[in-house]
Design an enzyme around this catalytic site. Structure first.
Site, mmCIF file in Angstrom:
data_model
loop_
_atom_site.group_PDB
_atom_site.id
_atom_site.type_symbol
_atom_site.label_atom_id
_atom_site.label_comp_id
_atom_site.label_asym_id
_atom_site.label_seq_id
_atom_site.Cartn_x
_atom_site.Cartn_y
_atom_site.Cartn_z
ATOM 1 N N CYS A 2 84.952 46.513 24.620
ATOM 2 C CA CYS A 2 86.328 46.394 25.058
ATOM 3 C C CYS A 2 87.074 45.470 24.097
ATOM 4 O O CYS A 2 86.533 44.460 23.654
ATOM 5 C CB CYS A 2 86.488 45.832 26.465
ATOM 6 N N ARG A 27 85.591 48.746 19.379
ATOM 7 C CA ARG A 27 84.904 48.016 20.448
ATOM 8 C C ARG A 27 84.733 48.850 21.708
ATOM 9 O O ARG A 27 84.027 48.438 22.634
ATOM 10 C CB ARG A 27 85.690 46.750 20.813
ATOM 11 N N TRP A 72 85.400 50.180 27.017
ATOM 12 C CA TRP A 72 84.087 50.808 26.984
ATOM 13 C C TRP A 72 83.525 50.594 28.376
ATOM 14 O O TRP A 72 83.220 49.473 28.768
ATOM 15 C CB TRP A 72 83.220 50.148 25.921
ATOM 16 N N ASN A 98 87.280 41.679 28.898
ATOM 17 C CA ASN A 98 86.140 42.174 28.119
ATOM 18 C C ASN A 98 84.930 41.392 28.612
ATOM 19 O O ASN A 98 84.969 40.170 28.646
ATOM 20 C CB ASN A 98 86.421 41.886 26.635
ATOM 21 N N GLY A 99 83.869 42.108 29.038
ATOM 22 C CA GLY A 99 82.681 41.419 29.553
ATOM 23 C C GLY A 99 82.271 42.006 30.888
ATOM 24 O O GLY A 99 82.734 43.086 31.272
ATOM 25 N N GLU A 481 65.878 53.895 10.444
ATOM 26 C CA GLU A 481 67.320 53.764 10.281
ATOM 27 C C GLU A 481 67.952 55.134 10.001
ATOM 28 O O GLU A 481 69.027 55.442 10.505
ATOM 29 C CB GLU A 481 67.645 52.759 9.161
ATOM 30 N N LYS A 485 70.827 56.760 12.314
ATOM 31 C CA LYS A 485 72.145 57.181 11.817
ATOM 32 C C LYS A 485 72.426 58.605 12.256
ATOM 33 O O LYS A 485 73.502 58.911 12.732
ATOM 34 C CB LYS A 485 72.203 57.158 10.286
ATOM 35 N N GLU A 488 73.050 58.880 16.137
ATOM 36 C CA GLU A 488 74.255 58.260 16.692
ATOM 37 C C GLU A 488 75.545 58.959 16.276
ATOM 38 O O GLU A 488 76.479 59.006 17.048
ATOM 39 C CB GLU A 488 74.319 56.749 16.458
ATOM 40 N N HIS A 504 48.378 61.624 15.149
ATOM 41 C CA HIS A 504 47.870 61.131 16.427
ATOM 42 C C HIS A 504 48.757 61.570 17.593
ATOM 43 O O HIS A 504 48.719 60.962 18.657
ATOM 44 C CB HIS A 504 47.762 59.604 16.404
ATOM 45 N N LYS A 601 80.981 49.470 18.780
ATOM 46 C CA LYS A 601 80.406 48.729 17.657
ATOM 47 C C LYS A 601 79.875 47.360 18.060
ATOM 48 O O LYS A 601 78.801 46.956 17.642
ATOM 49 C CB LYS A 601 81.446 48.574 16.549
HETATM 50 C C1 G6P Z 1 75.678 48.373 18.285
HETATM 51 C C2 G6P Z 1 76.140 49.262 17.145
HETATM 52 C C3 G6P Z 1 75.062 49.342 16.087
HETATM 53 C C4 G6P Z 1 74.666 47.943 15.626
HETATM 54 C C5 G6P Z 1 74.237 47.063 16.807
HETATM 55 C C6 G6P Z 1 74.058 45.610 16.408
HETATM 56 O O1 G6P Z 1 74.673 48.996 19.003
HETATM 57 O O2 G6P Z 1 76.467 50.564 17.614
HETATM 58 O O3 G6P Z 1 75.554 50.076 14.965
HETATM 59 O O4 G6P Z 1 73.636 48.033 14.696
HETATM 60 O O5 G6P Z 1 75.243 47.096 17.819
HETATM 61 O O6 G6P Z 1 75.297 45.076 16.013
HETATM 62 P P1 G6P Z 1 75.452 43.732 15.194
HETATM 63 O O7 G6P Z 1 76.937 43.517 15.103
HETATM 64 O O8 G6P Z 1 74.789 42.658 16.008
HETATM 65 O O9 G6P Z 1 74.803 43.916 13.883
#
Ligand code: G6P
Length: 606
Positions: A2, A27, A72, A98-99, A481, A485, A488, A504, A601
């Site tokens: 948020c 956010r 969010w 926010n929170g 990773e 990617k 997501e 396995h 994010k």
């Molecule tokens: C969220 C984002 C990810 C990110 C993670 C950690 O889940 O969608 O892309 O890697 O947070 O974020 P930070 O700001 O702590 O690196």
């Protein structure tokens, strides 16, 4: 999660609030709303994006004070009713938040028992009603807010306005960021400087427990007990242009393409050719302290955690100090043993991921020594740790992390070099790593030139509903990773497995319908990896290999060749084609690349 924004000054508030919300959409972006004050409160809120809200705001939506929110969802589905701001029943008080208010159910039950009728399912609405109940008995909005917050358990960044006091905004912070922006006869507040830099560079970060009263001609900050606090404004060195797409179709492609420059910035001034060491002044650790710990424990969430896995391997290989990475979200809940001989490293692009911040606070409470690898300067985690390394990668706007991931891995290489050279890493090996690091920006540039080909491959592989990603030892975090990617941003199912573990269990999934993306560096494990490719192809599986050369036998259907660096640094380069693969797959499937569904994010909730 948020984003919140507030304005008080001589100008029309709505355009400023909408512009700010657009900057904060990373956010959360399932609904948005604004309220302005002018002879009563005017509110617009909609399910959808800030652009939808902008369309819903009429031309005559005048008021020189207001607050806004992009959401969010946590309590209640995304809907017009659940969108913020939330108003008290008499429409006198408006709140954006926010929170998470953890005791919202209890507070709501009490208010309902007193006859309050709720319009939404949110935790936030309780705040609007509680503030409205005390505002008449108290001498100021600030006092009413403070009183209401006393009953709240949980995290918040809030902004509150009162129709009866059209010249002031009250903001408060506990666990969710609030930054004040100081203008000429105008004041702003937001969750992030991103919403402010178009208007001012002078900012003040609120601490947890602090509250601020903003008026056009200035601000006052108070500690939770009510005593005034003295805050020095900081000048942020971010330009508004850093938050633009810079001519690229998406922020994600811009951020992938920026990596030669962002990696160079992470390295700038930190490589020493004379002693073959890294200069990391921000660690605040002399050589004796650097020698004193016996283990390194790395914590972070999402992509930060995967970059931490690369980091753990770098530290073990170059410094021969046992190191491992763990999701911060798991670490903090398992009552971790905090060992005085361990150095803890917290990683976060935003510096505000709640699980990572809470883990750092738990560590510090138990006397642990914590350093940070953080991108956002002055963020909560950066302020909480004992020292650290800033990435200097510039603002990362797209929800999926790319340039912060590579810069974090580079920062770990610097840290491992630093630790290694204080321990047993020879000057010759130190030089090898220094030279290897210096080569990275040009080599990334080389990989980016393969963009068109990777786009074609992405189109081919995006036709499958599910992909396996494999890697061994150094290649495994790269595979994780890469899978992260892809899922997501393209919503294609992807599973990452250590190549060694395939036989396995998951080998049962392999067949013509499930291709494998294999990370195959040219290291001492090359033959083992090639054997795995053979096992996959024997079962009819297609293979897209990311490596340093075409395999001699026909073990892969497609190969993306990346330039070779030192084996310890190769994972950084092997990541880049996987970012492009995910990006082009998402574009081919017409996904909302920069704002994938259900995600945000900055995850500032547990
Ligand atoms: C969220 C984002 C990810 C990110 C993670 C950690 O889940 O969608 O892309 O890697 O947070 O974020 P930070 O700001 O702590 O690196």
């Amino acid at each position: 999660m948020c984003g919140i924004v507030a304005y008080v000054g001589p100008k029309d508030a709505a355009p400023i609030l909408l512009e700010g919300l657009q900057r904060l959409e990373y956010r959360g972006y399932d609904s948005a709303g604004v309220v302005v004050s002018s002879k009563g409160l005017k509110v617009r809120k909609v399910k959808g994006r800030v652009a939808d809200l902008a369309k819903a705001v009429p031309a005559r939506f005048k008021g020189t004070l207001g607050i806004g929110h992009t959401r969010w969802a946590t309590h209640g589905v995304p809907s017009d009713e659940n969108a913020h701001p939330h108003l008290s029943a008499d429409e006198r008080i408006a709140v954006v938040h926010n929170g998470i208010i953890e005791n919202a159910t209890e507070l709501r039950a009490k208010l309902e028992a007193d006859g309050v009728v709720f319009k939404s399912e949110t935790d936030t609405e309780t705040l609007a009603h509680m503030i409205a109940r005390t505002v008449e008995e108290t001498s100021s909005l600030e006092e009413a807010v403070r009183k209401a917050l006393k009953s709240v358990v949980g995290t918040y960044g809030i902004a509150v306005i009162d129709a009866e006091r059209p010249g002031e905004v009250v903001v408060a912070r506990n666990g969710s960021p609030i930054v004040l922006g100081i203008g000429e006869k105008e004041m702003f507040a937001a969750s992030d400087v991103a919403a402010l830099v178009r208007y001012t560079r002078q900012v003040v970060h609120l601490e947890d427990g602090e509250l601020a009263v903003l008026k056009a001609d200035g601000f006052h900050t108070f500690a939770s007990g009510g005593l005034e606090t003295a805050k020095e404004p900081l000048t942020v060195d971010v330009e508004a242009g850093h938050y633009d797409t810079g001519g690229y179709e998406h922020y994600l492609l811009k951020e992938i393409s920026e990596q030669p420059e962002t990696v160079a910035r992470t390295l700038r001034g930190r490589l020493d050719d004379r002693f073959h060491i890294a200069h990391l002044g921000g660690l605040n650790m002399d050589a004796r302290a650097t020698r004193s710990f016996r283990r390194v424990k790395i914590i972070g969430c999402g992509s930060a955690y995967y970059s931490g896995q690369i980091g753990a391997q770098l530290i073990e290989e170059l410094a021969r100090i046992p190191a491992d990475a763990e999701p911060a979200s798991e670490f903090r809940y398992r009552n971790p043993v905090v060992d005085p001989d361990t150095l803890y490293v917290a990683i976060s692009q935003s510096g505000e991921t709640y699980d990572t911040l809470a883990a750092v606070q738990e560590l510090k409470r138990k006397g642990g020594r914590v350093i940070g690898i953080v991108n956002a300067v002055g963020s909560a985690i950066a302020r909480e740790v004992d020292g650290g390394i800033y990435l200097h990668a510039g603002p990362e706007v797209s929800v999926a992390s790319t340039k912060a991931f590579t810069s974090t891995a580079v920062a770990f290489a610097l840290l491992a070099l630093h630790f290694g050279r204080v321990h047993d890493l020879s000057p010759a090996d130190g030089r090898r790593i220094v030279d290897g690091l210096a080569k990275l920006p040009d080599q990334i540039e080389e990989i980016l030139k393969q963009g068109d080909r990777i786009r074609e491959l992405a189109r081919k592989y995006a036709t499958h509903p599910s992909l396996m990603f494999v890697g061994r030892v150094r290649g495994y975090p790269v595979a994780r990773e890469g899978a992260q990617k892809l899922k997501e941003i393209s919503y294609i199912h992807a599973e990452a497995y250590p190549a060694s573990e395939l036989k396995h269990g998951p080998l049962a999934l392999i067949g013509p319908e499930m291709p494998t993306v294999a990370v195959v560096p040219d290291d001492e494990l090359l033959d083992k990896n090639l054997t795995t490719l053979g096992e996959i192809r024997t079962r009819g599986g297609n293979v897209l290999m990311i490596g340093h050369r075409e395999p001699e036998a026909k073990l892969a259907d497609d190969v993306i060749v990346v330039p070779k660096n030192e084996i310890e640094l190769d994972p950084i380069l092997l990541t880049i084609p996987l970012q492009l693969l995910a990006y082009h797959a998402a574009v081919a499937l017409e996904r909302d690349v920069d704002k994938p569904r259900n995600l945000a994010k900055s995850v500032t909730v547990e």
